[in-house]
Motif scaffolding. Structure first.
Motif, short mmCIF file in Angstrom:
data_model
loop_
_atom_site.label_atom_id
_atom_site.label_comp_id
_atom_site.label_asym_id
_atom_site.label_seq_id
_atom_site.Cartn_x
_atom_site.Cartn_y
_atom_site.Cartn_z
N PRO A 346 -19.42 -10.28 -4.08
CA PRO A 346 -18.91 -9.15 -4.54
C PRO A 346 -17.13 -9.08 -4.41
N LEU A 347 -16.59 -8.64 -5.45
CA LEU A 347 -15.04 -8.55 -5.44
C LEU A 347 -14.57 -7.54 -4.41
N TRP A 348 -15.57 -6.17 -4.13
CA TRP A 348 -15.29 -5.37 -3.18
C TRP A 348 -15.65 -5.76 -1.68
N LYS A 349 -16.30 -7.11 -1.68
CA LYS A 349 -16.52 -7.54 -0.10
C LYS A 349 -15.69 -8.69 0.11
N ASN A 350 -14.98 -8.98 -0.84
CA ASN A 350 -14.09 -10.22 -0.33
C ASN A 350 -13.05 -9.89 0.38
N PRO A 351 -12.86 -10.35 1.67
CA PRO A 351 -11.84 -10.26 2.54
C PRO A 351 -10.35 -10.33 2.00
N VAL A 352 -10.17 -11.30 1.22
CA VAL A 352 -8.81 -11.81 0.99
C VAL A 352 -8.49 -10.48 -0.08
N ILE A 353 -9.21 -10.30 -1.10
CA ILE A 353 -9.04 -9.42 -2.07
C ILE A 353 -8.64 -7.82 -1.36
N ILE A 354 -9.37 -7.66 -0.23
CA ILE A 354 -9.24 -6.43 0.43
C ILE A 354 -7.84 -6.35 1.13
N ILE A 355 -7.67 -7.35 1.56
CA ILE A 355 -6.33 -7.55 2.31
C ILE A 355 -5.14 -7.22 1.41
N ILE A 356 -5.28 -8.07 0.09
CA ILE A 356 -4.20 -7.80 -0.73
C ILE A 356 -3.89 -6.28 -1.17
N ILE A 357 -5.19 -5.81 -1.40
CA ILE A 357 -5.15 -4.40 -1.81
C ILE A 357 -4.50 -3.61 -0.92
N LEU A 358 -4.94 -3.76 0.49
CA LEU A 358 -4.30 -2.89 1.39
C LEU A 358 -2.69 -3.05 1.63
N VAL A 359 -2.35 -4.37 1.47
CA VAL A 359 -0.86 -4.58 1.63
C VAL A 359 -0.20 -3.93 0.34
N ILE A 360 -0.59 -4.16 -0.54
CA ILE A 360 0.14 -3.46 -1.92
C ILE A 360 -0.07 -2.03 -1.65
N SER A 361 -1.10 -1.30 -1.33
CA SER A 361 -1.07 0.07 -1.06
C SER A 361 -0.09 0.40 0.01
N VAL A 362 0.06 -0.24 1.17
CA VAL A 362 0.86 0.17 2.32
C VAL A 362 2.32 0.06 1.71
N LEU A 363 2.71 -1.11 1.14
CA LEU A 363 4.04 -1.24 0.76
C LEU A 363 4.43 -0.22 -0.33
N GLY A 364 3.48 0.23 -1.22
CA GLY A 364 3.64 1.29 -2.40
C GLY A 364 4.00 2.57 -1.60
N ALA A 365 3.16 2.84 -0.59
CA ALA A 365 3.24 4.04 0.11
C ALA A 365 4.69 4.17 0.93
N LEU A 366 5.15 3.13 1.52
CA LEU A 366 6.33 2.91 2.33
C LEU A 366 7.67 3.01 1.31
N ALA A 367 7.42 2.61 -0.05
CA ALA A 367 8.39 2.57 -1.01
C ALA A 367 8.53 3.93 -1.41
N THR A 368 7.51 4.95 -1.59
CA THR A 368 7.43 6.31 -2.05
C THR A 368 8.06 7.06 -0.95
N PHE A 369 7.51 6.93 0.26
CA PHE A 369 8.18 7.73 1.60
C PHE A 369 9.54 7.54 1.51
N LYS A 370 10.09 6.30 1.38
CA LYS A 370 11.60 6.03 1.20
C LYS A 370 12.29 6.69 0.28
N TYR A 371 11.69 6.87 -0.88
CA TYR A 371 12.34 7.37 -1.97
C TYR A 371 12.33 8.90 -1.68
N GLN A 372 11.27 9.21 -1.14
CA GLN A 372 11.31 10.90 -0.93
C GLN A 372 12.56 11.21 0.01
#
Length: 419
Positions: A346-372
């Motif tokens: 399943p997609l939600w068990k695929n480690p590659v997809i999970i890593i990609i989602i985590l990286v995108i989430s972290v980068l998005g959070a950092l960008a939001t924090f820097k903007y604030q």
């Protein structure tokens, strides 16, 4: 086991049998006698098929499907479900456009008509009417067959690639029964074939092969390879190749069992191609479906001369169990056991997809924090600037002193000064 003739996927054999009922109508249109129309139609079909093969060889299946099978003339002619004067009138209206599309130019059409006219003993103009009218009919019939069989562009390419073997000289040499005379073997007219059948059937020979006679009656005359020269078609040696990694019992069961791998027992209702000398066909699902639909279409005799039916006939249906499987799924041998594949993750068990989602989430959070942070720093600087400006104005107001002097004080000061 259900066998079907390999000629059911041959364009030449299909069109030869399909157009037999309309010989008299084309003979009347071109003002030819029936024997002349028979011979002219046989040669015209050969010329058209050779031109179609050359067209596909220079183009591809997609171009054939769009520019030939999808032409407006073909769509208009497909509105008719039988042959009559209305149908032939529509064919006569579009005949030049269809012929030029198949043969590329009108010069080849004239040259082909002149060649056939010399063989038949008539004028070039009469043959040209028959040849060009037949071009529209051929495109219509092949377009219907391709659509009913649901052929895609790649399968159309493979279908065309299989055709030269049905036109080889060796195929027609071995198709003639040995008990026919040489004179009959060289005679290509339908009347001579019918006479031969009647004469052979009246003999008291027990070993007479009636099936061979029936096959001869439905076999078109030998193909004239002059048409390859006229249409610039170069036949290629096409040998259908099976992927040996997929040549398992399960694969053959899914697409139609090969005669060399027939299983004994209950699995005997599969559709397969019968053996035919010098003809090699892959046992693939789409090709078996094409053959079966071609067989059904020919049995309906849709080109017979009659009035237009009130309700158009429905497209032929082919049982998937006949060409793609069996109602009894119990394996009879080890080779027929289904191939076990690993279950998809399943997609939600695929480690590659999970890593990609985590990286995108972290980068998005950092960008939001820097903007604030930048937004907060900008607000602080603005407040400091305002406070500093207010302080400067306050200091300037404190440096200015306003002194008010009364008039009486001024007079008394002056009196004291004088004294």
């Amino acid at each position: 086991m259900t066998t079907i003739s390999p000629t059911r996927v041959s364009m030449y054999d299909f069109l030869y049998q399909d157009t037999i009922p309309m010989v008299s109508l084309l003979a009347d249109t071109a003002k030819l006698s029936l024997p002349q129309a028979h011979l002219a139609m046989d040669a015209s079909l050969q010329a058209i098929i050779s031109a179609l093969l050359a067209y596909q060889q220079h183009q591809d299946g997609q171009t054939v499907s769009k520019k030939l099978f999808g032409r407006g003339a073909v769509k208009e002619l497909r509105q008719y479900n039988s042959m009559n004067f209305a149908t032939i009138s529509a064919a006569l209206y579009h005949r030049h456009d269809a012929a030029d599309a198949i043969f590329y130019d009108n010069a080849r059409v004239i040259k082909a008509s002149d060649y056939i006219a010399k063989q038949v003993g008539t004028t070039t103009q009469q043959i040209q009417i028959l040849l060009t009218s037949l071009c529209v009919i051929v495109l219509r019939e092949l377009a219907i067959l391709a659509e009913y069989s649901q052929l895609d562009n790649d399968e159309i390419n493979k279908w065309f690639a299989l055709q030269p073997q049905f036109l080889s000289s060796a195929r027609f040499t071995v198709s003639k029964p040995e008990n026919l005379s040489t004179e009959l073997a060289n005679n290509e007219s339908q009347e001579a074939i019918a006479t031969a059948e009647n004469s052979i059937k009246t003999k008291d020979s027990a070993d007479t092969d009636l099936s061979s006679i029936e096959q001869l009656s439905s076999t078109p005359p030998p193909f004239d390879h002059y048409w390859y020269e006229l249409t610039a078609f170069k036949p290629e040696n096409h040998e259908p190749v099976q992927d040996m990694q997929l040549a398992t019992g399960n694969y053959l069961k899914a697409i139609g069992r090969s005669p060399d791998n027939l299983q004994q027992g209950r699995h005997n209702d599969m559709l397969v191609f019968a053996d035919m000398h010098d003809i090699a066909l892959p046992h693939q699902r789409w090709l078996l479906q094409l053959a079966k639909i071609s067989d059904i279409y020919l049995s309906r005799n849709r080109l017979r001369i009659t009035s237009e039916p009130i309700n158009p006939p429905k497209p032929p249906l082919v049982s998937l169990g006949l060409i793609g499987g069996n109602s009894d799924n119990t394996p009879t041998t080890i080779s027929e056991k289904p191939i076990e594949y690993e279950p998809t993750t399943p997609l939600w068990k695929n480690p590659v997809i999970i890593i990609i989602i985590l990286v995108i989430s972290v980068l998005g959070a950092l960008a939001t924090f820097k903007y604030q942070i930048k937004k907060a720093d900008g607000t602080k600087l603005a407040v400091e600037e305002v406070l500093e400006q207010e302080a400067i104005e306050e200091r300037q107001s404190q440096d200015v002193a306003i002194v008010r002097v009364d008039d009486d004080d001024t007079d008394s000061a002056e009196v004291e000064k004088t004294e």
